[in-house]
Write an enzyme that holds these catalytic residues in place. Structure first.
Site, PDB file in Angstrom:
ATOM      1  N   GLU A  29       0.774  -1.246  -0.144  1.00  0.00           N
ATOM      2  CA  GLU A  29      -0.038   0.042  -0.032  1.00  0.00           C
ATOM      3  C   GLU A  29       0.964   1.274   0.262  1.00  0.00           C
ATOM      4  O   GLU A  29       0.620   2.228  -0.832  1.00  0.00           O
ATOM      5  CB  GLU A  29      -0.884   0.047   1.068  1.00  0.00           C
ATOM      6  CG  GLU A  29      -2.102  -1.049   1.303  1.00  0.00           C
ATOM      7  CD  GLU A  29      -3.091  -0.450   0.137  1.00  0.00           C
ATOM      8  OE1 GLU A  29      -3.273   0.350  -0.271  1.00  0.00           O
ATOM      9  OE2 GLU A  29      -4.004  -1.750   0.234  1.00  0.00           O
ATOM     10  N   ASP A  38      -6.149   7.462  -4.842  1.00  0.00           N
ATOM     11  CA  ASP A  38      -5.470   6.380  -5.049  1.00  0.00           C
ATOM     12  C   ASP A  38      -5.136   6.258  -6.674  1.00  0.00           C
ATOM     13  O   ASP A  38      -5.706   7.422  -7.355  1.00  0.00           O
ATOM     14  CB  ASP A  38      -5.691   5.256  -4.487  1.00  0.00           C
ATOM     15  CG  ASP A  38      -7.164   4.639  -4.965  1.00  0.00           C
ATOM     16  OD1 ASP A  38      -7.665   5.410  -5.806  1.00  0.00           O
ATOM     17  OD2 ASP A  38      -7.588   3.703  -4.664  1.00  0.00           O
TER      18      ASP A  38
END
Length: 162
Positions: A29, A38
């Site tokens: 991540e 993201d």
């Protein structure tokens, strides 16, 4: 007495699966001390956390705070996995690690509806592991990071499938 030992062993495996999945997820991540978008535009912070991200805009997070949140959220996803796969806690710790990370990334709903979960419920762990590789798309795009993540999850899963 044997039941207590078995329950203690299952609890230890669950805790190990949560800790290992958090360790796996952290570098996949990446740590960000702030809210960002993201690759598909979802507001995200810490180690891929999305819950209440809109309310966290402008806040800074320490790495320790994010790590604690990651472990807490990983436990949440483990519990969700256990609700849709009977005897989930009895699976090998590597299998739990892989599917805990898988659900952290995709959500329990996607996991529970997946063919992978169907195979786990049927006791076909190897087939469940092989299904993971199909989940490499986000926002209609094949993402290199997801390809790498699924390969790592699949490797762990298959290692525990024997």
């Amino acid at each position: 007495m044997a039941t207590t030992a078995r329950n203690t062993g299952a609890a230890a495996a669950v805790a190990a699966g949560i800790a290992a999945a958090a360790t796996m997820a952290a570098p996949l991540e990446g740590y960000r001390s702030y809210v960002y978008r993201d690759p598909i535009g979802v507001l995200t912070y810490c180690y891929g956390e999305t819950q209440n991200a809109k309310d966290m805009v402008g806040r800074k997070f320490s790495e320790e705070e994010c790590r604690a949140l990651l472990i807490k959220r990983m436990a949440h996803y483990e519990q969700g996995n256990a609700k849709c796969v009977a005897n989930y806690e009895q699976l090998h710790v590597y299998v739990q690690t892989a599917f805990n990370d898988f659900s952290y990334n995709l959500g329990n709903g996607a996991f529970c509806k997946s063919t992978a979960a169907k195979y786990l419920r049927a006791g076909n762990i190897k087939a469940a592991c092989l299904e993971m590789g199909k989940f490499v798309y986000a926002g209609g795009k094949k993402l290199g990071g997801l390809v790498k993540r699924r390969a790592l999850e699949q490797m762990y899963c298959l290692k525990g499938s024997h």
